[in-house]
Design a protein around this motif. Structure first.
Motif, short mmCIF file in Angstrom:
data_model
loop_
_atom_site.label_atom_id
_atom_site.label_comp_id
_atom_site.label_asym_id
_atom_site.label_seq_id
_atom_site.Cartn_x
_atom_site.Cartn_y
_atom_site.Cartn_z
N ASN A 261 0.98 4.07 -2.87
CA ASN A 261 0.67 5.47 -2.56
C ASN A 261 1.45 6.46 -3.39
OD1 ASN A 261 -1.37 5.70 -0.83
ND2 ASN A 261 -0.14 5.99 1.01
N THR B 32 2.69 8.00 2.76
CA THR B 32 3.36 7.39 3.91
C THR B 32 4.56 6.71 3.29
OG1 THR B 32 1.23 6.93 4.88
CG2 THR B 32 3.10 5.73 5.78
N SER C 252 0.84 -1.21 0.00
CA SER C 252 0.00 0.00 0.00
C SER C 252 0.86 1.25 0.00
CB SER C 252 -0.89 0.03 1.23
OG SER C 252 -1.80 -1.02 1.19
N ASP C 253 1.95 1.19 0.77
CA ASP C 253 2.85 2.35 0.83
C ASP C 253 3.49 2.62 -0.54
OD1 ASP C 253 2.34 2.81 3.50
OD2 ASP C 253 3.96 1.52 4.19
N LEU D 215 1.01 14.56 -3.35
CA LEU D 215 0.45 13.33 -2.80
C LEU D 215 0.66 13.27 -1.29
CD1 LEU D 215 1.59 10.71 -5.46
CD2 LEU D 215 -0.62 11.78 -5.23
N ASP D 216 -0.34 12.73 -0.62
CA ASP D 216 -0.27 12.56 0.83
C ASP D 216 0.29 11.15 1.06
OD1 ASP D 216 -0.73 12.30 3.51
OD2 ASP D 216 -2.90 12.12 3.34
N GLN E 35 5.24 6.19 9.93
CA GLN E 35 4.08 6.75 9.25
C GLN E 35 3.81 8.22 9.57
OE1 GLN E 35 0.38 4.93 10.06
NE2 GLN E 35 0.41 5.37 12.23
N ASN E 36 4.31 8.70 10.70
CA ASN E 36 4.04 10.09 11.03
C ASN E 36 5.23 11.01 10.82
OD1 ASN E 36 1.35 9.69 11.71
ND2 ASN E 36 1.91 8.95 13.75
N HIS F 195 5.31 0.72 10.18
CA HIS F 195 4.39 1.55 10.96
C HIS F 195 5.13 2.67 11.70
CE1 HIS F 195 0.55 2.20 12.86
NE2 HIS F 195 1.15 2.29 14.02
#
Lengths: 137, 148
Positions: free
Chosen positions: B42, B104, B38-39, B101-102, B113-114, B110
């Protein structure tokens, strides 16, 4: 060059092994099956029969969100999940959204709701919050 | 002589730290390949079918390259591959940012991610600098050895 090729070939072995192990657990052609996506129009048509879940960070949720949406992000998953479950009922559909089409949070939250909370009828909102804003105008 | 040993020790530590970073990053992603797919997806550069296949492969490539750096076997190959990976990742990250694009990054699963865009960029540039330094050091040593 030869060394790089050897390493690249070595890494293939566990990669293939893992892919075989996961072959039934992953969607190989599309990130989210079409049956798990929902458009804003469809979700709005569900009206009171849907729970909106905001997967964005807290600050963005506090700034604005879909009316009656419940915050549920991965940063505070353990804290927010019980709050969400308190509003959930089996007959309701769950619509998860994040900021835009390219964000990942809604997919992850939807996946965890299905796998960890064992919920059915969990959908990801196409286009996310940005798409919702277009409809609100 | 003692000075040379000290310098050699420092280079060895740099190599071990870089190797550790990639092994850690690889292991974290290998534990959750679907999330890593998924990353990658993205970034909106590759089709999903390719992203998901890469998600099963890239973590192991990082792990094997990291091990090569620690074991000092296939060392130059490991350095070259890791440098190429970091460069590709840097270009993809900047391209994603330019396209608004937003994303991660998913570099450390994990845990990352921030992280902010500048945080990603700074870490990648530091790793790239270390990889390039290690690469030029080893290739110049090899050239010297061959000349002797």
């Amino acid at each position: 060059m030869r060394q790089a090729l050897v390493l690249a070939a070595l890494a293939l072995l566990p990669g293939i092994g893992q892919a075989i192990y996961f072959r039934d657990k992953v969607s190989w052609q599309s990130p989210i099956p079409a049956s798990e996506m929902v458009t804003v129009a469809q979700a709005r048509a569900w009206d009171g029969n849907a729970i909106w879940v905001d997967a964005r960070p807290d600050a963005e949720f506090e700034r604005d969100h879909v009316p009656d949406a419940v915050p549920l992000n991965e940063d505070r998953w353990n804290e927010l999940l019980p709050q969400f479950l308190a509003t959930w009922s089996p007959e309701k559909r769950v619509v998860v959204y994040c900021s835009s089409q390219s964000c990942n949070a809604s997919r992850e939250v939807a996946r965890r709701l299905r796998e960890e909370a064992q919920l059915k009828n969990v959908f990801v909102l196409q286009g996310g919050w940005e798409e919702w804003l277009k409809w609100r105008k | 002589m003692a000075q040379m040993a000290k310098v050699k020790f420092v280079w060895r530590i740099v190599g071990l730290v870089v190797a550790g970073v990639f092994i850690y990053a690889g292991v974290v992603k290998a534990f959750d390949p679907i999330r890593f797919a998924s990353d990658i997806d993205n970034y909106k550069i590759l089709p999903w079918a390719m992203s998901v296949r890469l998600a099963f492969y890239l973590p192991w490539l990082e792990i094997f390259c990291g091990i090569a750096l620690i074991a000092r076997r296939l060392y130059v190959g490991g350095l070259s591959l890791l440098t190429a990976l970091v460069l590709i990742f840097l270009v993809a990250t900047i391209a994603a940012k330019v396209r608004g694009l937003d994303i991660t990054c998913g570099c450390f699963g994990h845990a990352s991610q921030n992280w902010s865009f500048s945080g990603h960029l700074a870490l990648d540039l530091v790793i790239l600098a270390a990889l390039l330094a290690l690469y030029f050091k080893v290739t110049s040593e090899n050239r010297l050895q061959n000349a002797v």
